[in-house]
Design a protein around this motif. Structure first.
Motif: not given
Length: 630
Positions: A249-255, A258-265, A268-276
């Motif tokens: 949703g809009e949180y993904a749009v905000w992230l 700000m990304a470099t490079p900025r995705p075309a969509d 697009a969902p932004v996934l977090d992989y910090k857990m083990v």
């Protein structure tokens, strides 16, 4: 239409509506009241669905608050993650504008076009003689002639809905008849993914999905299992890492903006992989379904032939995760020691389910990951590689078995022992500090106290906090009678000697810490402190049941486990009405612990979800009195 409407009564009332589709929501925060207000649905009314010709859909409810007036001093219409961050301390610098429009109506309405272009709206229509006015920048709802504020609240959005699982397609005949848990699971289960909890985590979480699936396996229909398992495989990183959380949703749009490079969509969902920990949960879950369940083994080839959004076969991405498990386990097998155990990722204070910043007491090497999950993942990987579902691959199966053998006995690094006299002194002092009568707890200590540390610090030194993560060992392994006896003692001894309280099993007990600074990280106001998590009680209950089905236990060990199981279930049944929630806390009254909701007392660092996915796993459990002979 799927939505969750929550009202908060008391001196600071609140109204919140959360939508699974798009992970968006609305919150109205009301100004503090002189007298607490009871806030609820009006008598003889229900929460009803609304669908409008322009694509807006949502819910409407006739609400009533017993108060002379309600002054809205804060309103926010935004992605759930923005709501969550705002309520947890503010959005911080760099946050986008989330301003909404106010339409005086009628009906009075708050409207906003979100960053992703979706519309969200809340309409407020007074009822029963109540009125709504603008007073400077505030919106004020005034009571009618009966002294109550009545209004119709209609929350709408235009996000495309998710595809639900009707409860009859979700659960099989073995599921318990608990209506509350069934509703909660149905609300959180969709064909696209399972949602972790509501309102705060109303999106995909990998760990929550895998643990809930594992414990719910006996009660779920195969399509629901495959929806959850498939959602995890769809989101694996290229190296097989399991995604922890999904921003949409809009949180993904905000992230993304700000990304470099900025995705075309930008959506697009932004996934977090910090857990083990989640990386070691996939293999045991996959093996349990694809190899052990008759329905799963029948459907396994078809399921593994499905493709991820990137076009890879499920079979191939599962192999990537198994390869990751072997790679992370290899250093310890070559050079056994604390320094080669699996630790948190560099620079991060979190990595397992205790994912608040101080949930591990500053530890870096979690007990649950190393003692339970890594060995379980290795055993599952060996079985999957040896089957014909992924290849087969005898060499990889042999490597996994060898690594599994090397990881046996890892619990030795986590052992803690406190002499009986010192233990009694610490428990007595701690009980007085937290307002409890510690006489029974002190009297229960007649031998040195032995337990397993919550984690190891960066130097490999145990963090001496008693905990409930031993449930993972009972769920996934066949531990020694000695370990089982220690777990039983933790469950039987009253807090603060052990984990047992009148409000359930605590997830942490820092009474033996010997360090005030460490103990201060685990209070009843902390998210992973001296609090009760519903799912951890369920996990311990499932683990005890699993161990009691073994035929190789000494009579004394079996008797200790039976007593522990009975004590655990007494706590579970005493809080039956709160089972579907995330967690709860307590306060001392008359020297005893009395339950209070987490998040509704001064100092609580956060609030509990009203519904939690892994708290619905009681649908697959039975109390010992109804579980039949063992």
């Amino acid at each position: 239409m799927a939505a969750h409407l929550l009202t908060t009564s008391g001196p600071v009332p609140r109204l919140l509506v959360a939508f699974p589709a798009g992970n968006a929501g609305i919150v109205l925060g009301f100004a503090p009241l002189v007298q607490p207000a009871a806030f609820e649905l009006a008598p003889l009314t229900t929460l009803d669905g609304v669908e409008e010709p322009d694509g807006m859909r949502g819910v409407t409810a006739h609400l009533v608050a017993r108060a002379p007036a309600l002054r809205i001093h804060h309103a926010m219409l935004a992605g759930i993650r923005f709501l969550r961050d705002e309520m947890a301390g503010g959005l911080g610098p760099g946050a986008p504008s989330l301003a909404h429009e106010v339409d005086p109506g009628p009906p009075f309405a708050l409207r906003r076009t979100m960053l992703d272009g979706r519309r969200i709206e809340l309409r407020i229509e007074p009822r029963e003689g109540s009125t709504v006015t603008r007073e400077n920048d505030d919106i004020v709802l005034h009571a009618g002639p009966e002294g109550e504020v009545h209004f119709l609240a209609t929350a709408l959005q235009d996000e495309a809905p998710l595809a639900p699982f009707p409860v009859e397609d979700l659960l099989n005949v073995h599921a318990a008849s608990d209506a509350q848990a069934r509703r909660a699971l149905s609300f959180l289960s969709f064909q696209e993914k399972l949602l972790a909890g509501s309102w705060r985590f109303l999106t995909y979480f990998g760990r929550d999905t895998l643990l809930a699936l594992h414990m719910l396996l006996p009660a779920l229909e195969p399509p629901a299992i495959e929806a959850g398992l498939g959602s995890v495989l769809d989101r694996l990183a290229p190296d097989g890492d399991v995604a922890h959380e999904e921003a949409i949703g809009e949180y993904a749009v905000w992230l993304n903006a700000m990304a470099t490079p900025r995705p075309a969509d930008l959506r697009a969902p932004v996934l977090d992989y910090k857990m083990v920990d989640d990386d070691f949960l996939l293999a045991p879950m996959a093996a349990a379904y694809l190899l052990d369940m008759p329905a799963g083994s029948t459907r396994a080839r078809g399921f593994l032939a499905c493709k991820t959004p990137s076009g890879m076969l499920y079979r191939d991405v599962l192999r990537q995760n198994l390869a990751l498990v072997l790679a992370r386990a290899a250093p310890f097998a070559k050079h056994p020691g604390p320094e080669t155990l699996v630790s948190l990722k560099p620079g991060l204070p979190v990595g397992n389910w205790r994912d608040s910043n101080q949930g591990l007491g500053g530890g870096h090497i979690p007990f649950d990951v190393n003692v339970a999950l890594v060995p379980a993942a290795l055993r599952a990987a060996a079985r999957l590689f040896a089957s014909d579902l992924l290849g087969p691959d005898p060499a990889a199966a042999s490597e996994a078995r060898a690594l599994s053998d090397a990881w046996k006995g890892v619990e030795r690094f986590f052992r803690v022992e406190i002499p009986a006299e010192a233990a009694r002194a610490r428990v007595s002092e701690y009980a007085a500090a937290v307002g409890l009568d510690g006489a029974l707890a002190v009297a229960s200590i007649d031998v040195p106290i032995r337990f397993f540390a919550l984690a190891l610090d960066a130097a490999g030194k145990p963090i001496p906090v008693m905990h409930s993560d031993t449930a993972f060992v009972l769920l996934f392994d066949e531990p020694s009678p000695e370990l089982l006896t220690l777990v039983a003692h933790d469950l039987l001894r009253p807090f603060p000697a052990g984990l047992r309280t009148d409000v359930g099993m605590l997830v942490a007990n820092p009474a033996y810490a010997g360090d005030p600074a460490l103990a201060a990280m685990f209070t009843r106001a902390d998210y992973h402190g001296t609090v009760v998590w519903s799912w951890q009680q369920a996990a311990m209950a499932a683990g005890l049941s699993r161990q009691l089905s073994r035929k190789d236990l000494p009579d004394a060990t079996r008797e200790a486990l039976l007593l522990a199981e009975r004590a655990l279930w007494e706590g579970i049944e005493a809080t039956h009405a709160r089972r579907a929630e995330e967690l709860w806390s307590w306060e001392p009254r008359g020297g005893k612990a009395v339950l209070i909701p987490f998040g509704q007392a001064r100092g609580h660092v956060d609030e509990s979800n009203a519904l939690q996915l892994w708290s619905t796993v009681y649908l697959a459990l039975r109390p010992p009195s109804r579980s039949g002979p063992r």
